[in-house]
Design an enzyme around this catalytic site. Structure first.
Site, PDB file in Angstrom:
ATOM      1  N   GLU A   1     123.892  65.995  47.895  1.00  6.06           N
ATOM      2  CA  GLU A   1     123.384  64.621  47.712  1.00  6.06           C
ATOM      3  C   GLU A   1     123.456  63.964  49.094  1.00  6.06           C
ATOM      4  OE1 GLU A   1     121.002  62.478  45.488  1.00  6.06           O
ATOM      5  OE2 GLU A   1     121.312  64.468  44.486  1.00  6.06           O
TER       6      GLU A   1
ATOM      7  N   GLU B   1     107.304  50.784  54.968  1.00 11.45           N
ATOM      8  CA  GLU B   1     106.709  50.791  53.837  1.00 11.45           C
ATOM      9  C   GLU B   1     105.433  52.522  53.849  1.00 11.45           C
ATOM     10  OE1 GLU B   1     104.522  48.062  52.621  1.00 11.45           O
ATOM     11  OE2 GLU B   1     105.742  46.647  53.514  1.00 11.45           O
ATOM     12  N   PHE B   2     104.841  52.408  52.990  1.00  8.26           N
ATOM     13  CA  PHE B   2     104.930  53.754  52.689  1.00  8.26           C
ATOM     14  C   PHE B   2     103.902  55.011  53.868  1.00  8.26           C
ATOM     15  CE2 PHE B   2     101.425  57.473  51.004  1.00  8.26           C
ATOM     16  CZ  PHE B   2     102.403  57.998  50.602  1.00  8.26           C
TER      17      PHE B   2
ATOM     18  N   GLU C   1     117.062  59.137  53.199  1.00  8.19           N
ATOM     19  CA  GLU C   1     116.136  58.381  52.054  1.00  8.19           C
ATOM     20  C   GLU C   1     116.934  56.401  52.969  1.00  8.19           C
ATOM     21  OE1 GLU C   1     117.016  58.382  48.183  1.00  8.19           O
ATOM     22  OE2 GLU C   1     116.124  60.012  47.472  1.00  8.19           O
TER      23      GLU C   1
ATOM     24  N   ASP D   1     110.566  64.258  50.360  1.00  6.37           N
ATOM     25  CA  ASP D   1     110.882  65.271  49.970  1.00  6.37           C
ATOM     26  C   ASP D   1     111.333  66.561  49.665  1.00  6.37           C
ATOM     27  OD1 ASP D   1     108.969  63.864  48.002  1.00  6.37           O
ATOM     28  OD2 ASP D   1     107.345  65.005  48.868  1.00  6.37           O
TER      29      ASP D   1
END
Length: 235
Positions: free
Chosen positions: A65, A81-82, A72, A91
């Site tokens: 974790e 931005e995406f 992240e 993921d």
């Protein structure tokens, strides 16, 4: 600046752990689960080797974790931005945590099962074994209770929406009846896992809220326990 002393490095590491706990709800849940598992291991007096395995597995989940959070943060910094590849990176990191948690769950089950199974059977024996008629009556009573509660709140239909979740109530009622009938901990565990999956599907479909699902699970379980107790008393 890069820490030059050992104590500074330790402080930076602690700050990283605190940041993860403060910002990531999953990390808080992992710590809570670790506290429960470690406490249970001490209460049932597992062997030193078993405790070492549990501690190692718990540490591995927390490590995964922490690594997931670090990835992240870096991805968000590089790609605010995406971006499809940024999603893949996040993921995959989340998948690593899931694999670690799944492996730890299996290890925890194998270590603690022999200590908790006798207690589980004793609790079920106190209520009694559900008869075939008792199982049928339990499901019927759960359905009637759900309909009454939904009519009182004026929300939803017997099969969709409202308080409580009928699917969750029936799923947990069946799981509870099977637990009483078999009095086998593994069978009971798997049945409740299926009941949780049924309940979770109602959340994914956005048909029920978490509160409605929890109320349904409690309704199904409590009504089934009550009906089984009555049948045992009458029998």
């Amino acid at each position: 600046m890069k820490p030059t002393r050992f104590i500074e490095s330790v402080n930076c590491a602690i700050e990283g752990i605190l940041y993860t706990v403060r910002t990531q709800k999953h990390m808080r849940r992992h710590f809570a689960a670790a506290l429960v598992v470690m406490t249970a291991a001490l209460l049932v007096r597992v062997s030193p080797m078993e405790f070492m395995l549990i501690a190692l597995a718990v540490s591995f989940v927390l490590f995964a974790e922490l690594l997931n959070t670090a990835i992240e943060v870096v991805v968000d910094m590089i790609s605010p931005e995406f971006h499809p590849m940024a999603k893949v990176a996040k993921d995959v990191a989340a998948g690593a945590v899931l694999v670690a948690a799944f492996g730890t769950a299996i290890l925890g089950y194998l270590v603690l099962a022999k200590y908790l199974f006798p207690f589980h059977r004793g609790v079920l024996a106190m209520v009694g074994t559900s008869s075939e008629m008792g199982t049928i009556v339990s499901v019927i009573m759960v359905l009637i209770t759900v309909i009454i509660l939904k009519s009182l709140t004026g929300k939803g239909t017997p099969l969709k929406g409202g308080v409580p979740s009928g699917h969750a109530a029936v799923a947990f009622s069946i799981a509870t009846s099977i637990s009483f009938n078999t009095q086998d901990p593994l069978t009971s565990l798997l049945c409740f896992v299926l009941a949780v999956m049924v309940s979770h599907s109602r959340l994914l479909l956005q048909i029920h809220s978490t509160r409605e699902v929890v109320m349904g699970a409690l309704t199904g379980t409590l009504v089934t326990v009550a009906v089984t107790s009555v049948f045992r008393a009458l029998g």
